[in-house]
Design a protein around this motif. Structure first.
Motif, mmCIF file in Angstrom:
data_model
loop_
_atom_site.group_PDB
_atom_site.id
_atom_site.type_symbol
_atom_site.label_atom_id
_atom_site.label_comp_id
_atom_site.label_asym_id
_atom_site.label_seq_id
_atom_site.Cartn_x
_atom_site.Cartn_y
_atom_site.Cartn_z
ATOM 1 N N TRP A 158 31.796 52.804 45.462
ATOM 2 C CA TRP A 158 30.223 52.672 45.611
ATOM 3 C C TRP A 158 29.619 53.274 47.053
ATOM 4 C CZ3 TRP A 158 27.721 51.276 41.792
ATOM 5 C CH2 TRP A 158 27.873 50.016 40.858
ATOM 6 N N GLU A 181 36.774 51.792 39.974
ATOM 7 C CA GLU A 181 35.583 51.697 40.867
ATOM 8 C C GLU A 181 35.405 51.250 41.801
ATOM 9 O OE1 GLU A 181 31.993 51.372 38.214
ATOM 10 O OE2 GLU A 181 32.534 53.015 37.049
ATOM 11 N N GLY A 183 27.175 45.716 42.687
ATOM 12 C CA GLY A 183 28.223 46.009 42.691
ATOM 13 C C GLY A 183 29.361 46.780 43.979
ATOM 14 N N TRP A 202 30.993 43.525 44.764
ATOM 15 C CA TRP A 202 32.206 43.114 43.935
ATOM 16 C C TRP A 202 33.955 43.784 44.257
ATOM 17 C CZ3 TRP A 202 33.490 39.335 40.697
ATOM 18 C CH2 TRP A 202 32.637 37.948 40.380
ATOM 19 N N ALA A 203 33.088 45.324 44.285
ATOM 20 C CA ALA A 203 34.298 45.999 44.511
ATOM 21 C C ALA A 203 35.180 45.602 45.157
ATOM 22 C CB ALA A 203 33.460 47.828 44.832
ATOM 23 N N LYS A 253 22.736 47.559 42.408
ATOM 24 C CA LYS A 253 23.927 48.509 42.754
ATOM 25 C C LYS A 253 24.497 47.839 44.034
ATOM 26 C CE LYS A 253 22.938 52.591 40.268
ATOM 27 N NZ LYS A 253 23.109 53.582 40.498
#
Lengths: 268, 301
Positions: free
Chosen positions: B227, B222, B28, B31-32, B25
């Motif tokens: 996040w 997202e 994630g 990546w954001a 997670k």
């Protein structure tokens, strides 16, 4: 149901007065105008209070930043850097969660998790930082001659600041400060889209506008209504600040007066 | 991620943290950050292009085009920008679907707006309801980029319009005296010179653009705000190997620091570019560079 009934029911809905339920279907133009207008109360509340309180802090911070002593200058510089260098949106989120975790230990902070106080505090600090930078710039461009003239009259310290430096600083900063005021009002729309929840659907103008846009799936009515209200508000701010500008400049010959010009938009 | 992360319950201190921060997670979240940078990388040139078009249109001698350009510049003042973001995302989406609807389903006889619904034929849906999830995400991101470019294009148009007018008029007159056409003078004389006048405004705009990136969250992408809320919330042992209390305040503190660092670095880089561009320009900054540090004392005297 006539439009007057709608106004009676929803004009103060954003303050929790009037009809409890928001309209759910068959939205009329009147309902949208009334509710979005009702939400404007919050925008004006946040804008006016943050502006008035921020003005005072900004003057202090600007003077501190111009001070020659390091222990006054550094905190002022950091304060301005932190609030101008980060997005207001993140500041709102951070403040909200900060107050939430403080609340666990100290019940005193409970009130700060509500938008009316917590978001106001963030907006107050934020506008103080932006205004302080404007005031600092103006303070740096106060004409040397004005200060020397004050010295020649035997003024120093507080009287010199209050009667010579401060009015000149305000006069020089006023056009930029007007823009700051306008964009502060625009920034108030972020409040209910960040961490701060709108309890019992008491939100600001944008909150209701997006409510209608979500329900009707038609953005072409509520957002122009919102735009209409904000253009009205902007014109009012320009008008009021223009009066102050006139007063600040009234001792000058006409061609030397600073005009207020609307500058490019600023997201914080 | 690391080998010792196999049994998180037995870990403590820095090892626990290094495992915690490398869970799927958290990837994630990282990546954001990339998404934000990608958005900036695409939006900045796109907005500049829109801005250039807007400014050129506003300067046009053809009245309707000039009104269009000026209207585009003027409309973003006076209205909160966040309203534009919320408006454009829906409006653009509906606009695209409407156009596709007109092309793909010409014999559709029902109205598109039925009460509170916006209904187009299935073939006109964007993205098609049968397409994989990644298409939906890409389309959402594309809408966000277009919205950012439209809004910031208007700001950039305002800056560039001012910069074009700041180029000394004598330069254009000289160009015309040399027999250049309007078009030639515009591209060869005005455009190369206007950047130094535009740079303060554009730098400001870049800072504003950086600070506007968290608004991606409102557009349904997202992004890092999403996040940070997601990961920071309280986690109980039933659902995760890394239970913790409500840490959202720390996640947002990290975001705050991230943005502060980002704007600070940008400030330094932009100051350098400004120095570079001022070289050889007939402005005060250019004069300062020409005279060098020794000349500065003389200039002040």
């Amino acid at each position: 149901m006539s439009c007057w009934d709608t106004i009676a029911d929803y004009a103060l809905r954003s303050q929790g007065i009037g009809e409890r339920l928001l309209p759910r279907s068959d939205f009329t133009l009147c309902q949208q105008f009334t509710l979005i207008g009702s939400g404007m109360i919050w925008n004006i509340y946040f804008g006016v209070l943050a502006l008035v309180s921020g003005f005072m802090l900004a003057t202090g911070v600007a003077v501190a930043k111009a001070h020659h002593q390091l222990w006054l200058r550094k905190p002022a510089e950091w304060f301005i850097f932190v609030f101008r260098g980060s997005p207001l949106f993140i500041q709102f989120f951070f403040a909200y969660f900060l107050f939430q975790s403080l609340k666990a230990g100290y019940p005193f902070f409970g009130a700060f998790t509500a938008a009316w106080l917590g978001a106001l505090l963030v907006l107050f600090l934020n506008t103080a930082a932006y205004s302080a930078e404007i005031f600092y710039g103006a303070l740096m461009s106060v004409p040397k001659g004005d200060v020397e003239a004050a010295d020649a009259y035997g003024m120093s310290g507080w009287p010199r600041f209050r009667r010579v430096i401060w009015p000149t600083m305000l006069r020089l900063a006023w056009p930029a400060y007007t823009n700051e005021a306008i964009f502060l009002f625009h920034a108030t729309t972020l409040v209910f889209f960040s961490g701060f929840p709108a309890s019992q659907q008491r939100g600001d103008a944008l909150y209701y506008a997006s409510y209608f846009a979500d329900k009707t799936f038609n953005p072409f009515i509520p957002y122009p209504i919102l735009a209409f209200y904000f253009i009205l508000l902007t014109l009012t701010v320009i008008g009021l600040f223009g009066l102050v500008n006139k007063r600040l400049n009234h001792h000058l010959p006409k061609e030397r007066r600073a005009k207020i010009r609307l500058r490019v938009n600023l997201i914080r | 991620m690391f080998e010792f992360c196999a049994d998180p319950a037995s870990l403590a201190g820095i090892e626990w943290l290094s495992c915690y921060l490398t869970t799927g997670k958290h990837m994630g979240l990282y990546w954001a950050v990339g998404t934000v940078l990608l958005l900036l990388a695409i939006t900045a040139p796109a907005a500049l292009l829109f801005g250039f078009g807007g400014a050129a249109a506003a300067r046009s001698h053809f009245r309707p085009l000039s009104w269009f350009g000026k209207g585009y510049i003027a409309i973003v003042r006076g209205v909160p920008d966040i309203a534009f973001f919320l408006f454009f995302v829906i409006a653009l989406d509906q606009g695209f679907e409407w156009i596709r609807h007109q092309i793909k389903c010409p014999d559709w006889d029902q109205p598109i707006r039925q009460g509170n619904d916006f209904i187009v034929c299935a073939a006109a849906k964007l993205p098609l309801s049968s397409s994989p999830q990644v298409y939906h995400e890409v389309y959402g991101f594309f809408l966000a980029v277009l919205t950012f470019a439209l809004v910031f294009g208007a700001f950039a148009a305002n800056v560039l319009y001012g910069a074009m007018r700041a180029v000394p008029h004598a330069q254009m007159e000289t160009a015309e005296a040399y027999g250049m056409s309007h078009r030639q003078a515009f591209w060869r004389i005005m455009v190369p010179q206007m950047w130094v006048y535009a740079l303060p405004g554009l730098s400001n705009l870049w800072m504003v653009l950086i600070k506007a990136t968290p608004l991606l969250f409102l557009l349904g992408v997202e992004d890092i705000v999403y996040w940070a809320r997601e990961l920071g919330g309280m986690k109980t042992p039933q659902f995760t190997d890394y239970p913790h209390a409500d840490w959202r305040v720390w996640y947002f503190l990290a975001l705050l620091v991230f943005y502060l660092a980002f704007t600070h670095v940008s400030e330094i880089v932009l100051a350098r570019i400004s120095r570079r561009l001022s070289h050889g320009q007939a402005t005060l900054a250019g004069e300062k560079l020409r005279k060098g540090p020794r000349g500065r004392g003389k200039a002040a005297a």
